[in-house]
Enzyme design. Sequence first.
Site, PDB file in Angstrom:
ATOM      1  N   CYS A 226      50.214  10.879 -39.443  1.00  0.00           N
ATOM      2  CA  CYS A 226      51.204  10.130 -40.251  1.00  0.00           C
ATOM      3  C   CYS A 226      52.356   9.570 -39.434  1.00  0.00           C
ATOM      4  O   CYS A 226      53.099   8.714 -39.912  1.00  0.00           O
ATOM      5  CB  CYS A 226      51.732  11.013 -41.367  1.00  0.00           C
ATOM      6  SG  CYS A 226      53.051  12.145 -40.898  1.00  0.00           S
TER       7      CYS A 226
ATOM      8  N   VAL B 217      49.848  14.379 -47.289  1.00  0.00           N
ATOM      9  CA  VAL B 217      48.981  13.266 -47.745  1.00  0.00           C
ATOM     10  C   VAL B 217      48.321  12.663 -46.509  1.00  0.00           C
ATOM     11  O   VAL B 217      48.275  11.443 -46.337  1.00  0.00           O
ATOM     12  CB  VAL B 217      49.757  12.162 -48.496  1.00  0.00           C
ATOM     13  CG1 VAL B 217      48.810  11.364 -49.409  1.00  0.00           C
ATOM     14  CG2 VAL B 217      50.932  12.679 -49.286  1.00  0.00           C
ATOM     15  N   ALA B 218      47.837  13.537 -45.601  1.00  0.00           N
ATOM     16  CA  ALA B 218      47.180  13.099 -44.371  1.00  0.00           C
ATOM     17  C   ALA B 218      48.002  12.014 -43.671  1.00  0.00           C
ATOM     18  O   ALA B 218      49.209  12.177 -43.499  1.00  0.00           O
ATOM     19  CB  ALA B 218      45.749  12.655 -44.658  1.00  0.00           C
ATOM     20  N   CYS B 219      47.350  10.898 -43.315  1.00  0.00           N
ATOM     21  CA  CYS B 219      48.027   9.873 -42.514  1.00  0.00           C
ATOM     22  C   CYS B 219      49.192   9.208 -43.234  1.00  0.00           C
ATOM     23  O   CYS B 219      49.974   8.500 -42.595  1.00  0.00           O
ATOM     24  CB  CYS B 219      47.037   8.788 -42.106  1.00  0.00           C
ATOM     25  SG  CYS B 219      45.959   9.375 -40.822  1.00  0.00           S
ATOM     26  N   SER B 220      49.276   9.371 -44.539  1.00  0.00           N
ATOM     27  CA  SER B 220      50.389   8.743 -45.261  1.00  0.00           C
ATOM     28  C   SER B 220      51.496   9.740 -45.567  1.00  0.00           C
ATOM     29  O   SER B 220      52.406   9.438 -46.352  1.00  0.00           O
ATOM     30  CB  SER B 220      49.877   8.071 -46.537  1.00  0.00           C
ATOM     31  OG  SER B 220      49.114   6.941 -46.185  1.00  0.00           O
TER      32      SER B 220
END
Length: 381
Positions: free
Chosen positions: A340, A160-163
């Site tokens: 992340c 979830v990319a950066c998350s």
Amino acid sequence: MSEYKMPRGIVISGTGLWTPPDAISNEELVQALNSYAEKYNRENADAIESGELQAKPFSSAEFIEKASGIKSRFVVSKEGILDPERMRPYLPERADEELCLQAEMGLKAAKLALEKANKKPEDIDAVIVGASYLQRSYPAIAIEIQGALGIDGFAFDMEVACSSATFSLQRAVDAVSSGSAKAVLVINPELASPQVDYTDRDSHFIFGDVAVASVVERKENCNADSAWEILGTKAKTVFSNNIRSNFSYTARAADVDPFGEGKLFRQNGRKVFKEVCPMAAEHLESQVQELGMTPANIDRWWLHQANINMNQLIAKKLMGDDASIERAPIVLDRYANTACAGSVIAFNLHSDDLPVGSKGVICSFGAGYSIGSLALEKVAV
Ligand code: CO8
């Protein structure tokens, strides 16, 4: 919006941080890009003169630090990145029998997290790897690390990319609270450098490589001296094209260059800044309110580490004049944006000093858009 009220008694009992040995300063990075640009402009002088090609603009270390707060970044291998003839890391392919690079990075952080939590691999029964990019689709990197540690249970990867870190921690909380796992090892190995276009001055400075890991388990099983109890988790996603990578295995079938224009990381940084700051501040404010607190009750904010100006703005929205670097620590000056992993690095480096009873929030925000947060309280065990 999903707000998850889990039963109390689930803790983060330890985290691990593995930092690659190579560091690159802004000055070194800028020197490489400017040498590359100078050569490109010289070799293409006629085409640039006729308007057929655009000249490559030069980068500046002063701009980078002022616009982002980044002074340096760690990478797995700096050599190829700083070679104007190459402008990308050199990471030789490994045999199937060897650990892949991302699993190796994750394993190093995982061992540190297990040690901090005073846990052995046999105490763990689930492994989640969350990262912005995965080195391959299958077998899962998480299963490779599970195998290397000799963990009996299940493992899976998620993106979830950066998350990816906050969302994978939330999945661990779900698993422990539902009883589908008793102790989960969450690993976030961010191997960002292969996806950076080191010839693009707008984005060449943004990312660094790193790996972090965390152990999530029930408080009654915790053997560490102290731990952070999870008071609540909150996640939100809203679709946006403002941070995007179109690199895909389908490139071959679409007859396009997998590394062509727009296929590596790209963003509309100004828009991201403007849109994400208020979203993140509202998200955090509402989360602490739902838990019966106000931002003033939060001793420390371990925020996503993309841009110092962004963090200062969010901290100001939350804490007003009480905002300070002590309450919202910055690690991006040394680590840059580690996708992340940034908020977990901040938590790892800036949480041991707080006494039992302190409260804090880990929060990520970025591509998707995605925002993920966990509110925590330090507890004696
Ligand atoms: N040197 C000199 N000048 C430069 C440079 C440079 N290196 N770069 C840009 N400039 C120039 C621009 O060309 C522009 O010139 P002009 O005005 O003539 O057009 C001028 O400087 C101003 O440029 P910007 O408007 O772009 O500058 P900003 O002040 O907006 O700063 C930032 C740029 C730092 C990118 C800023 O916008 C920012 O940080 N925004 C937030 C971005 C963010 O948080 N993004 C999150 C992305 S991370 C994520 O979600 C994970 C993705 C997956 C991980 C991928 C791993 C690889």
